[in-house]
Write a protein that holds these residues in place. Structure first.
Motif, PDB file in Angstrom:
ATOM      1  N   ALA A  20       9.730 -13.669 -33.802  1.00  0.00           N
ATOM      2  CA  ALA A  20      11.153 -13.723 -34.135  1.00  0.00           C
ATOM      3  C   ALA A  20      11.634 -12.376 -34.658  1.00  0.00           C
ATOM      4  O   ALA A  20      12.744 -11.943 -34.340  1.00  0.00           O
ATOM      5  CB  ALA A  20      11.404 -14.821 -35.168  1.00  0.00           C
ATOM      6  N   MET A  21      10.793 -11.725 -35.438  1.00  0.00           N
ATOM      7  CA  MET A  21      11.150 -10.403 -35.960  1.00  0.00           C
ATOM      8  C   MET A  21      11.283  -9.409 -34.806  1.00  0.00           C
ATOM      9  O   MET A  21      12.237  -8.624 -34.758  1.00  0.00           O
ATOM     10  CB  MET A  21      10.092  -9.953 -36.968  1.00  0.00           C
ATOM     11  N   LEU A  22      10.336  -9.462 -33.876  1.00  0.00           N
ATOM     12  CA  LEU A  22      10.377  -8.550 -32.724  1.00  0.00           C
ATOM     13  C   LEU A  22      11.585  -8.819 -31.831  1.00  0.00           C
ATOM     14  O   LEU A  22      12.101  -7.906 -31.186  1.00  0.00           O
ATOM     15  CB  LEU A  22       9.084  -8.649 -31.917  1.00  0.00           C
ATOM     16  N   TYR A  23      12.036 -10.060 -31.779  1.00  0.00           N
ATOM     17  CA  TYR A  23      13.230 -10.398 -30.996  1.00  0.00           C
ATOM     18  C   TYR A  23      14.442  -9.638 -31.549  1.00  0.00           C
ATOM     19  O   TYR A  23      15.243  -9.094 -30.792  1.00  0.00           O
ATOM     20  CB  TYR A  23      13.480 -11.911 -31.032  1.00  0.00           C
ATOM     21  N   HIS A  24      14.576  -9.629 -32.867  1.00  0.00           N
ATOM     22  CA  HIS A  24      15.717  -8.959 -33.502  1.00  0.00           C
ATOM     23  C   HIS A  24      15.543  -7.443 -33.544  1.00  0.00           C
ATOM     24  O   HIS A  24      16.509  -6.696 -33.345  1.00  0.00           O
ATOM     25  CB  HIS A  24      15.927  -9.495 -34.919  1.00  0.00           C
ATOM     26  N   GLY A  57       6.579  -3.225 -44.885  1.00  0.00           N
ATOM     27  CA  GLY A  57       6.450  -3.174 -43.435  1.00  0.00           C
ATOM     28  C   GLY A  57       7.165  -4.334 -42.768  1.00  0.00           C
ATOM     29  O   GLY A  57       7.640  -5.275 -43.428  1.00  0.00           O
ATOM     30  N   ASN A  58       7.197  -4.295 -41.443  1.00  0.00           N
ATOM     31  CA  ASN A  58       7.877  -5.348 -40.695  1.00  0.00           C
ATOM     32  C   ASN A  58       7.289  -6.719 -40.997  1.00  0.00           C
ATOM     33  O   ASN A  58       8.018  -7.708 -41.100  1.00  0.00           O
ATOM     34  CB  ASN A  58       7.808  -5.071 -39.191  1.00  0.00           C
ATOM     35  N   ALA A  59       5.962  -6.799 -41.146  1.00  0.00           N
ATOM     36  CA  ALA A  59       5.325  -8.087 -41.430  1.00  0.00           C
ATOM     37  C   ALA A  59       5.776  -8.632 -42.783  1.00  0.00           C
ATOM     38  O   ALA A  59       6.067  -9.821 -42.919  1.00  0.00           O
ATOM     39  CB  ALA A  59       3.807  -7.947 -41.384  1.00  0.00           C
ATOM     40  N   ALA A  60       5.859  -7.772 -43.787  1.00  0.00           N
ATOM     41  CA  ALA A  60       6.300  -8.202 -45.124  1.00  0.00           C
ATOM     42  C   ALA A  60       7.754  -8.656 -45.086  1.00  0.00           C
ATOM     43  O   ALA A  60       8.125  -9.648 -45.727  1.00  0.00           O
ATOM     44  CB  ALA A  60       6.116  -7.074 -46.135  1.00  0.00           C
ATOM     45  N   ILE A  61       8.575  -7.938 -44.342  1.00  0.00           N
ATOM     46  CA  ILE A  61       9.990  -8.305 -44.236  1.00  0.00           C
ATOM     47  C   ILE A  61      10.130  -9.634 -43.502  1.00  0.00           C
ATOM     48  O   ILE A  61      10.875 -10.522 -43.940  1.00  0.00           O
ATOM     49  CB  ILE A  61      10.796  -7.175 -43.548  1.00  0.00           C
ATOM     50  N   ALA A  62       9.403  -9.799 -42.408  1.00  0.00           N
ATOM     51  CA  ALA A  62       9.448 -11.063 -41.658  1.00  0.00           C
ATOM     52  C   ALA A  62       8.999 -12.221 -42.536  1.00  0.00           C
ATOM     53  O   ALA A  62       9.657 -13.275 -42.566  1.00  0.00           O
ATOM     54  CB  ALA A  62       8.567 -10.964 -40.411  1.00  0.00           C
ATOM     55  N   GLU A  63       7.908 -12.031 -43.267  1.00  0.00           N
ATOM     56  CA  GLU A  63       7.412 -13.095 -44.143  1.00  0.00           C
ATOM     57  C   GLU A  63       8.434 -13.454 -45.210  1.00  0.00           C
ATOM     58  O   GLU A  63       8.682 -14.634 -45.473  1.00  0.00           O
ATOM     59  CB  GLU A  63       6.102 -12.659 -44.807  1.00  0.00           C
ATOM     60  N   ALA A  64       9.054 -12.443 -45.815  1.00  0.00           N
ATOM     61  CA  ALA A  64      10.057 -12.707 -46.853  1.00  0.00           C
ATOM     62  C   ALA A  64      11.273 -13.441 -46.295  1.00  0.00           C
ATOM     63  O   ALA A  64      11.952 -14.167 -47.022  1.00  0.00           O
ATOM     64  CB  ALA A  64      10.477 -11.395 -47.519  1.00  0.00           C
TER      65      ALA A  64
END
Length: 192
Positions: free
Chosen positions: A34-38, A20-27
């Motif tokens: 910051a993830m939501l910005y991109h 998920g997005n959270a796992a990708i952001a954490e990695a």
């Protein structure tokens, strides 16, 4: 680029649902903001990731094309290369997206353009000199036969005598493609 590369790696390793997005952001070492910005939505990330993965698959094919040895049959080389590439991160990642798309209409919409681009270029159209076949229906069928037979074999997995069965199937696929392309004097799919 780091986000898309990480998404590809995690889709390949964990599958779509667990990456998920959270796992990708954490990695990536990013905060949720910051993830939501991109990528403000999951669909935006999936669409961008699909194109990133598409480019990685094309690059992998082109790299394989450069490995052909002088005198090596290009059709056989393409089939062997595709079989090897199915285990690579770009191919495993896109397979994870395709699996998710079967049950999620948003994923299906997000990856459809990259899927179509790969389908139009698969097995040679965008890798010059890798397959010197043609563009008519018979040549398209030969590419489709090889591609979908290989993908099906890879997805399903053979449960016994794996190596021998794969070798036999690859031989028959190559012979069928040669026959469809009228390449050589092959007239039988199975040689005794």
């Amino acid at each position: 680029m780091q986000i898309l590369e990480t998404a590809m790696r995690l889709f390949a390793e964990l599958g779509y649902d667990r990456a998920g997005n959270a796992a990708i952001a954490e990695a990536c070492g990013l905060t949720r903001g910051a993830m939501l910005y991109h990528f403000p939505t999951r669909e935006a990330l999936i669409e961008a990731a699909a194109w990133h993965i598409h480019a990685a698959r094309e690059a992998a094919f082109e790299a394989e094309a450069k490995k052909l040895k002088p005198g090596q049959d290009a059709l056989d080389g393409a089939i062997d290369a595709y079989w090897r590439l199915l285990d690579s991160a770009p191919f495993a990642a896109f397979l994870a997206l395709e699996r998710a798309a079967r049950q999620d209409a948003e994923v299906a919409r997000a990856i459809a353009p990259a899927q179509e681009a790969f389908d139009k270029g698969a097995m040679g159209r965008h890798t010059p000199n890798f397959i010197m076949a043609g563009a008519d229906a018979r040549f398209q069928v030969s590419r489709d036969l090889a591609r979908f037979a290989l993908e099906g074999m890879h997805r399903t997995g053979l449960t016994y005598d794996h190596d021998a069965r794969v070798e036999n199937l690859l031989t028959v696929i190559k012979r069928a493609v040669h026959m469809l392309n009228r390449k050589g004097d092959i007239t039988d799919l199975w040689s005794e």
